[in-house]
Design a protein around this motif. Structure first.
Motif, PDB file in Angstrom:
ATOM      1  N   GLU A  55      -6.804   1.806  -5.412  1.00 57.01           N
ATOM      2  CA  GLU A  55      -5.673   1.550  -4.599  1.00 57.01           C
ATOM      3  C   GLU A  55      -5.183   0.256  -4.034  1.00 57.01           C
ATOM      4  O   GLU A  55      -4.375   0.108  -3.339  1.00 57.01           O
ATOM      5  CB  GLU A  55      -5.352   2.677  -3.466  1.00 57.01           C
ATOM      6  CG  GLU A  55      -5.330   4.287  -4.215  1.00 57.01           C
ATOM      7  CD  GLU A  55      -4.817   5.162  -2.952  1.00 57.01           C
ATOM      8  OE1 GLU A  55      -4.620   4.785  -1.933  1.00 57.01           O
ATOM      9  OE2 GLU A  55      -5.125   6.316  -3.373  1.00 57.01           O
ATOM     10  N   CYS A  81       0.810  -1.377   0.117  1.00 58.40           N
ATOM     11  CA  CYS A  81      -0.108  -0.027  -0.090  1.00 58.40           C
ATOM     12  C   CYS A  81       1.144   1.159   0.203  1.00 58.40           C
ATOM     13  O   CYS A  81       1.967   1.151   0.609  1.00 58.40           O
ATOM     14  CB  CYS A  81      -1.054  -0.036   1.159  1.00 58.40           C
ATOM     15  SG  CYS A  81      -2.126  -1.382   1.136  1.00 58.40           S
ATOM     16  N   PRO A  82       0.322   2.447  -0.448  1.00 59.17           N
ATOM     17  CA  PRO A  82       1.363   3.458  -0.824  1.00 59.17           C
ATOM     18  C   PRO A  82       1.859   3.990   0.883  1.00 59.17           C
ATOM     19  O   PRO A  82       2.652   4.640   0.821  1.00 59.17           O
ATOM     20  CB  PRO A  82       0.073   4.521  -1.280  1.00 59.17           C
ATOM     21  CG  PRO A  82      -0.679   3.894  -2.137  1.00 59.17           C
ATOM     22  CD  PRO A  82      -0.935   2.656  -1.377  1.00 59.17           C
ATOM     23  N   GLN A  83       0.885   3.811   1.573  1.00 55.39           N
ATOM     24  CA  GLN A  83       1.136   4.356   3.105  1.00 55.39           C
ATOM     25  C   GLN A  83       1.901   3.337   3.893  1.00 55.39           C
ATOM     26  O   GLN A  83       2.777   3.559   4.941  1.00 55.39           O
ATOM     27  CB  GLN A  83       0.018   4.386   3.848  1.00 55.39           C
ATOM     28  CG  GLN A  83      -0.848   3.117   4.239  1.00 55.39           C
ATOM     29  CD  GLN A  83      -1.908   2.963   3.187  1.00 55.39           C
ATOM     30  OE1 GLN A  83      -1.712   3.205   1.901  1.00 55.39           O
ATOM     31  NE2 GLN A  83      -3.098   2.265   3.636  1.00 55.39           N
ATOM     32  N   THR A  91       5.165   2.004   2.650  1.00 55.26           N
ATOM     33  CA  THR A  91       6.366   1.838   1.845  1.00 55.26           C
ATOM     34  C   THR A  91       7.655   1.378   2.667  1.00 55.26           C
ATOM     35  O   THR A  91       8.499   0.903   2.147  1.00 55.26           O
ATOM     36  CB  THR A  91       6.762   3.357   1.157  1.00 55.26           C
ATOM     37  OG1 THR A  91       6.932   4.266   2.046  1.00 55.26           O
ATOM     38  CG2 THR A  91       5.873   3.686   0.104  1.00 55.26           C
TER      39      THR A  91
END
Length: 263
Positions: free
Chosen positions: A173, A71-73, A75
């Motif tokens: 997402e 997930c983008p959060q 990384t």
């Protein structure tokens, strides 16, 4: 046309996957959730020549991975653990004897709160969908189809997917993986031999019959009850590698369970 595009971008992952594979009517979605190596679980193995194998996802990564990134959060977590992985063979057909098989997914460390599991027929008809709470990751999650879902049809390939819901307000997402499964039947003599064998013997017999999912389910059960047996851990790694699923390491020490067979 602009209104149609706007609508598509707001659809949840279950429907987005459907549009990728074909189309889908409604899906049953009962929910419940439970715990890898901590609890015992009863794994139901159901029931001559296997039909032609289903076409597996043409992917080089494990378990038919389609969007392996975190997930983008999350990384930071991406550098410290394996990626989201469906324990589904990519180098051989994913056969099962079970009417309602068990599926396993490795979920890396994530701040996401929920995931979604779904099963679809070859025609992309929705068979089952449920939400999974992600309360403690990294984790190996097991899901068994509940009794209220129709049994898998012998000889018909199915596609299953597992999506981490990174952003509930934007399902585009989602990070998801897919796998293929197909139920087959064995002649009564071979089936009786498996049913009368010990769990370790069952693993070898399932592998000999190329029934990958059921061999995995029994090994999963053995790993939870005999965690310190090196022969079981070796058999686990070899089975995953035989199916092209070779990215799972030993860091998963817990599990979350869902569906029938988890107590």
């Amino acid at each position: 046309m602009s209104n149609l595009k706007t609508l598509l971008y707001r659809l949840p992952i279950g429907i987005v996957l459907t549009l990728e594979l074909a189309r889908s009517p409604g899906i049953a979605s009962p929910t419940s959730s439970q715990s890898f190596f901590a609890n015992q679980s009863t794994i139901q193995l159901a029931q001559s020549n296997p039909p032609p194998p289903p076409t597996n996802p043409d992917r080089s990564s494990a378990g038919g991975r389609r969007d392996p990134s975190n997930c983008p959060q999350d990384t930071e977590a991406a550098t410290s653990s394996p990626l989201l992985t469906a324990l589904s063979p990519t180098t051989k057909p994913g056969f099962t004897l079970s009417e309602r098989p068990t599926f396993l997914v490795y979920v890396p460390k994530t701040s996401a709160k929920n995931a979604e599991f779904s099963l679809r027929s070859r025609e992309s008809r929705g068979i089952y969908r449920t939400t999974v709470a992600l309360t403690n990751t990294p984790n190996l999650i097991n899901l068994t189809l509940p009794t209220q879902t129709p049994p898998l049809t012998v000889g018909q390939p199915y596609t299953w997917s597992f999506a981490i819901i990174c952003n509930p307000n934007d399902r585009l997402e989602d990070r998801f993986v897919i796998g293929m499964v197909q139920r087959i039947e064995l002649d009564s003599a071979r089936l009786r031999q498996i049913q009368q064998a010990s769990l370790k013997e069952q693993v070898a017999l399932y592998q000999k019959a190329d029934v990958w999912y059921d061999a995995l389910a029994v090994l999963y059960q053995l790993r939870r009850s005999q965690i310190n047996d090196p022969s079981i851990n070796t058999a686990w790694r070899e089975l995953l590698q035989s199916g092209g699923v070779d990215t799972i390491n030993e860091e998963g020490k817990r599990e979350r369970g869902k569906g029938k067979g988890n107590q």
